[in-house]
Design an enzyme around this catalytic site. Structure first.
Site, short mmCIF file in Angstrom:
data_model
loop_
_atom_site.label_atom_id
_atom_site.label_comp_id
_atom_site.label_asym_id
_atom_site.label_seq_id
_atom_site.Cartn_x
_atom_site.Cartn_y
_atom_site.Cartn_z
N ASP A 190 0.86 -1.18 0.00
CA ASP A 190 0.00 0.00 0.00
C ASP A 190 0.90 1.23 0.00
O ASP A 190 1.67 1.45 0.94
CB ASP A 190 -0.90 0.00 1.23
CG ASP A 190 -1.80 1.23 1.27
OD1 ASP A 190 -2.58 1.42 0.33
OD2 ASP A 190 -1.69 2.00 2.25
N GLU B 289 -1.42 -1.36 -5.71
CA GLU B 289 -2.66 -0.73 -6.17
C GLU B 289 -2.36 0.15 -7.38
O GLU B 289 -1.33 0.82 -7.43
CB GLU B 289 -3.25 0.12 -5.05
CG GLU B 289 -4.72 0.43 -5.23
CD GLU B 289 -5.31 1.03 -3.97
OE1 GLU B 289 -6.55 1.16 -3.91
OE2 GLU B 289 -4.55 1.38 -3.06
N ASP C 195 -3.35 1.26 7.00
CA ASP C 195 -2.43 0.97 5.89
C ASP C 195 -2.06 -0.51 5.84
O ASP C 195 -1.98 -1.09 4.74
CB ASP C 195 -1.17 1.82 6.03
CG ASP C 195 -1.47 3.30 5.95
OD1 ASP C 195 -2.44 3.66 5.24
OD2 ASP C 195 -0.77 4.11 6.59
#
Length: 385
Positions: free
Chosen positions: A194, A278, A358
């Site tokens: 992340d 991502e 996170d």
């Protein structure tokens, strides 16, 4: 499987060689602009598109015979042909973009190259007969033998070399080489990442990597250099020196950011068999009030390094859809929270599990990446931690 790589090394040309390089940069720029001007004039006159061969004949072969362009013969012909090759490639990308044959962001039509651009480049192919001497110098036609700082050996015979002068006035040689892929030993570890601003990256195993914030750390020196530049008279020698000082300060920031990204991406690829990140909309985030921090983080360059290093070392790399609710999804039960403002850094799911925002997102990214992989192989597994 053969892999094409670029290897970049610092060059240290002397005064005579710098003058020859400046001449080559200028000739390549003129040929590019002449070719672009010829095609634009043909279009405005309603004439057919000027073919690559006809363009080369007009702006290189015939132009050398005229008094106005006779000095084009002072540089290697390959440099001029490669400038036209860049123009042709730019036109092909533009046409493919407007017809929908090219994916990704739209590509604009080619633009004229500016003499004021502080970054210049020329390319030599094998036809130019460039070579590396026994003494370790780079021999370039009509330029000479340029000293090179070899930080590492070339893995194979280069197919081309691009000589670059950056905005800070430094010279580099960028070689294109082919080498076989280098598979690393199999690893049982997989990781989801992340990316963020508080921490540059948080991994699914709980590791938090601090954001180095290179630009913000250098902000004081950059501000001082910019203020000094603003006080200089346009066109003066002192202004040119101030411009170079600002460019060098920015180059140091860019070099530090690139070094950080290379080292971190290499360690992640080395330690994990599969890496999932991502697919962030960096362009969209750069239009928000966080634009400076987003640009300073350099996420796009980092993920691009992960991708090509994974391919080279036979690791798995995948991007998760940007609309996947990684932060709002409970990695324990799969429930999705209704809202999750950025100010919320930890939360507790109704199932009773407390989450670090996170770390939870990284775990969900890992689970989604695994699920996508299984689905591609015919499985039907719901993302789970």
């Amino acid at each position: 499987m053969a892999v094409r790589l670029r290897r970049r090394y610092r060059l240290y040309p002397d005064a005579v060689q710098r003058e020859a390089l400046a001449r080559a940069f200028g000739c390549a720029r003129v040929v590019f602009n002449d070719g672009l001007r010829a095609r634009q004039a043909a279009r405005e006159a309603g004439l057919p598109y000027v073919s690559d061969g006809e363009l080369s004949k007009r702006v290189v072969t015939e132009a050398k015979q005229t008094p106005e362009r006779s000095w084009l013969g002072e540089v290697s012909a390959v440099v001029l042909q490669q400038a036209l090759a860049d123009l042709n490639a730019a036109y092909r990308a533009f046409f493919a973009s407007i017809t929908g044959r090219r994916t990704g962001p739209k590509v604009a039509a080619p633009r004229f190259r500016s003499k004021k651009d502080r970054r210049q480049a020329i390319r030599f192919t094998r036809n130019a007969r460039f070579s590396v001497t026994a003494g370790g110098r780079l021999r370039l036609p009509k330029i000479g033998e340029v000293p090179v700082r070899w930080s590492r050996t070339l893995p194979s015979e280069p197919s081309s070399v691009t000589v670059i002068q950056d905005a800070a006035g430094r010279y580099f040689a960028s070689f294109v080489v082919e080498t076989g892929d280098e598979p690393l030993p199999e690893s049982a570890a997989e990781v989801g990442i992340d990316l963020g601003l508080t921490h540059f990256a948080v991994t699914s195993d709980g590791r938090k990597i601090d954001n180095p914030r290179f630009l913000r750390r250098a902000a004081k020196k950059l501000r001082k250099a910019q203020k000094a530049l603003s006080r200089k008279v346009n066109g003066s020698a002192n202004r040119n020196k101030a411009v170079a000082k600002v460019a060098k300060a920015h180059a140091r920031v860019a070099d530090a950011r690139r070094d950080f990204a290379h080292k971190l991406s290499a360690s992640i690829i080395r330690d994990n068999q599969a890496v999932y990140v991502e697919n962030l909309s960096v362009k969209g985030l750069a239009r928000t009030r966080l634009a400076r921090s987003v640009h300073d983080a350099g996420w796009s360059a980092f993920t691009a390094m992960l991708e090509y290093k994974a391919a080279r070392y036979r690791r798995t790399f995948a991007r998760i859809d940007r609309w996947f609710p990684s932060s709002k999804l409970c990695s324990a039960c799969g429930a999705i929270a209704e809202t999750m403002p950025l100010s919320v850094r930890s939360w507790t799911c109704p199932c009773g599990v407390a989450h670090d925002r996170d770390v939870n997102a990284a775990i969900n990214i890992l689970a989604a990446g695994r699920a996508d992989r299984l689905n591609a192989c015919g499985g039907t597994v719901r993302p789970a931690a």
